[in-house]
Motif scaffolding. Sequence first.
Motif, PDB file in Angstrom:
ATOM      1  N   ALA A   1       0.815  -1.147  -0.109  1.00  0.00           N
ATOM      2  CA  ALA A   1       0.025   0.026   0.050  1.00  0.00           C
ATOM      3  C   ALA A   1       0.693   1.251  -0.037  1.00  0.00           C
ATOM      4  O   ALA A   1       0.709   2.275  -0.620  1.00  0.00           O
ATOM      5  N   ALA A   2       1.816   1.323   0.808  1.00  0.00           N
ATOM      6  CA  ALA A   2       2.945   2.463   0.728  1.00  0.00           C
ATOM      7  C   ALA A   2       3.419   2.554  -0.566  1.00  0.00           C
ATOM      8  O   ALA A   2       3.716   3.786  -0.969  1.00  0.00           O
ATOM      9  N   TYR A   3       4.013   1.533  -1.094  1.00  0.00           N
ATOM     10  CA  TYR A   3       4.524   1.670  -2.497  1.00  0.00           C
ATOM     11  C   TYR A   3       3.553   2.036  -3.636  1.00  0.00           C
ATOM     12  O   TYR A   3       3.844   3.210  -4.131  1.00  0.00           O
ATOM     13  N   ARG A   4       2.445   1.741  -3.608  1.00  0.00           N
ATOM     14  CA  ARG A   4       1.456   2.346  -4.544  1.00  0.00           C
ATOM     15  C   ARG A   4       1.163   3.704  -4.257  1.00  0.00           C
ATOM     16  O   ARG A   4       1.010   4.639  -5.274  1.00  0.00           O
ATOM     17  N   LYS A   5       0.875   4.047  -2.797  1.00  0.00           N
ATOM     18  CA  LYS A   5       0.619   5.469  -2.708  1.00  0.00           C
ATOM     19  C   LYS A   5       1.981   6.293  -3.057  1.00  0.00           C
ATOM     20  O   LYS A   5       1.721   7.589  -3.598  1.00  0.00           O
ATOM     21  N   ALA A   6       3.327   5.958  -2.966  1.00  0.00           N
ATOM     22  CA  ALA A   6       4.020   6.442  -3.532  1.00  0.00           C
ATOM     23  C   ALA A   6       4.525   6.840  -4.699  1.00  0.00           C
ATOM     24  O   ALA A   6       4.833   7.830  -5.248  1.00  0.00           O
ATOM     25  N   LEU A   7       4.116   5.854  -5.599  1.00  0.00           N
ATOM     26  CA  LEU A   7       3.942   5.742  -7.038  1.00  0.00           C
ATOM     27  C   LEU A   7       2.871   6.957  -7.356  1.00  0.00           C
ATOM     28  O   LEU A   7       2.980   7.756  -8.476  1.00  0.00           O
ATOM     29  N   ALA A   8       1.914   6.808  -6.728  1.00  0.00           N
ATOM     30  CA  ALA A   8       0.724   7.895  -6.849  1.00  0.00           C
ATOM     31  C   ALA A   8       1.137   9.186  -6.940  1.00  0.00           C
ATOM     32  O   ALA A   8       0.726  10.228  -7.375  1.00  0.00           O
ATOM     33  N   LEU A   9       2.035   9.367  -5.858  1.00  0.00           N
ATOM     34  CA  LEU A   9       2.629  10.592  -5.634  1.00  0.00           C
ATOM     35  C   LEU A   9       4.033  11.125  -6.334  1.00  0.00           C
ATOM     36  O   LEU A   9       4.370  12.171  -6.096  1.00  0.00           O
ATOM     37  N   GLY A  10       4.009  10.471  -7.521  1.00  0.00           N
ATOM     38  CA  GLY A  10       5.058  10.624  -8.337  1.00  0.00           C
ATOM     39  C   GLY A  10       6.682  10.054  -7.882  1.00  0.00           C
ATOM     40  O   GLY A  10       7.502  10.603  -8.622  1.00  0.00           O
ATOM     41  N   ALA A  11       6.420   9.217  -6.876  1.00  0.00           N
ATOM     42  CA  ALA A  11       8.085   8.624  -6.832  1.00  0.00           C
ATOM     43  C   ALA A  11       8.426   7.852  -7.911  1.00  0.00           C
ATOM     44  O   ALA A  11       7.405   7.209  -8.702  1.00  0.00           O
ATOM     45  N   GLN A  12       9.377   7.522  -8.030  1.00  0.00           N
ATOM     46  CA  GLN A  12      10.144   6.602  -8.929  1.00  0.00           C
ATOM     47  C   GLN A  12      10.692   5.383  -8.299  1.00  0.00           C
ATOM     48  O   GLN A  12      11.288   5.280  -6.953  1.00  0.00           O
ATOM     49  N   THR A  13      10.365   4.133  -8.913  1.00  0.00           N
ATOM     50  CA  THR A  13      10.716   2.829  -8.455  1.00  0.00           C
ATOM     51  C   THR A  13      12.074   2.588  -8.640  1.00  0.00           C
ATOM     52  O   THR A  13      12.914   2.685  -9.454  1.00  0.00           O
ATOM     53  N   ILE A  14      12.657   2.240  -7.369  1.00  0.00           N
ATOM     54  CA  ILE A  14      13.999   1.955  -7.450  1.00  0.00           C
ATOM     55  C   ILE A  14      14.017   0.219  -7.390  1.00  0.00           C
ATOM     56  O   ILE A  14      14.695  -0.382  -7.994  1.00  0.00           O
ATOM     57  N   ALA A  15      13.114  -0.191  -6.500  1.00  0.00           N
ATOM     58  CA  ALA A  15      12.855  -1.803  -6.361  1.00  0.00           C
ATOM     59  C   ALA A  15      11.647  -1.932  -5.839  1.00  0.00           C
ATOM     60  O   ALA A  15      11.088  -1.405  -4.953  1.00  0.00           O
TER      61      ALA A  15
ATOM     62  N   PRO B   1      10.192  13.043  -3.544  1.00  0.00           N
ATOM     63  CA  PRO B   1      10.626  14.395  -3.942  1.00  0.00           C
ATOM     64  C   PRO B   1      12.210  14.523  -3.508  1.00  0.00           C
ATOM     65  O   PRO B   1      12.633  14.241  -2.623  1.00  0.00           O
ATOM     66  N   ASP B   2      12.720  15.591  -4.393  1.00  0.00           N
ATOM     67  CA  ASP B   2      13.893  15.994  -4.262  1.00  0.00           C
ATOM     68  C   ASP B   2      15.102  14.963  -4.390  1.00  0.00           C
ATOM     69  O   ASP B   2      16.322  15.001  -3.823  1.00  0.00           O
ATOM     70  N   GLY B   3      14.732  13.761  -4.886  1.00  0.00           N
ATOM     71  CA  GLY B   3      15.937  12.748  -4.846  1.00  0.00           C
ATOM     72  C   GLY B   3      15.836  11.887  -3.847  1.00  0.00           C
ATOM     73  O   GLY B   3      17.031  11.097  -3.940  1.00  0.00           O
ATOM     74  N   TYR B   4      15.345  12.056  -2.668  1.00  0.00           N
ATOM     75  CA  TYR B   4      15.775  11.229  -1.441  1.00  0.00           C
ATOM     76  C   TYR B   4      15.064   9.935  -1.636  1.00  0.00           C
ATOM     77  O   TYR B   4      14.068   9.573  -2.233  1.00  0.00           O
ATOM     78  N   VAL B   5      15.876   8.953  -1.324  1.00  0.00           N
ATOM     79  CA  VAL B   5      15.500   7.465  -1.531  1.00  0.00           C
ATOM     80  C   VAL B   5      15.006   6.841  -0.178  1.00  0.00           C
ATOM     81  O   VAL B   5      15.506   7.130   1.022  1.00  0.00           O
ATOM     82  N   PHE B   6      13.899   6.341  -0.282  1.00  0.00           N
ATOM     83  CA  PHE B   6      13.204   5.669   0.901  1.00  0.00           C
ATOM     84  C   PHE B   6      13.210   4.007   0.866  1.00  0.00           C
ATOM     85  O   PHE B   6      12.522   3.676  -0.164  1.00  0.00           O
ATOM     86  N   GLY B   7      13.712   3.389   1.702  1.00  0.00           N
ATOM     87  CA  GLY B   7      13.363   2.003   1.705  1.00  0.00           C
ATOM     88  C   GLY B   7      12.152   1.561   2.799  1.00  0.00           C
ATOM     89  O   GLY B   7      12.381   2.058   4.125  1.00  0.00           O
TER      90      GLY B   7
END
Length: 134
Positions: A87-101, A117-123
């Motif tokens: 669910a968090a992954y889907r929400k991140a993508l809906a907010l414009g995040a780029q998939t790393i994995a 946002p701003d290129g920060y990577v979140f695991g």
Amino acid sequence: MTREPVLGMVFWATDVGALTDFLVAVAGAELRERHPGYAALRLAGSLIEVHADESFRGHPWFHALAREGVARGIGAELLIPVADVAAAYRKALALGAQTIAPPYEFEGRLECEVMGPDGYVFGLWQPWEFATSG
């Protein structure tokens, strides 16, 4: 009595609102304060402050960030426990995040990595017990 955070961190952002909204929606951060150019959040016992770039022109990276743009998150990944990675992954993508994995199982955890946002990577991760037959 409010306990002091275990760890505090500051994110410099071109859009304080976008990064703040991302952390609230995707990671479940609790918004504590929000003003133009500044936000304070609590997440997993930690304090996160989001500052607009122009709030401290004396910051050692100020000119490099203004010149280089989105490279600000390079070299770091913030690991955040969430209740539901998918669910968090889907929400991140809906907010414009780029998939790393995309979500995957690894050593008893379900996790994914996204660039927000701003290129920060979140695991994003959660404990995971999955038995495979084989």
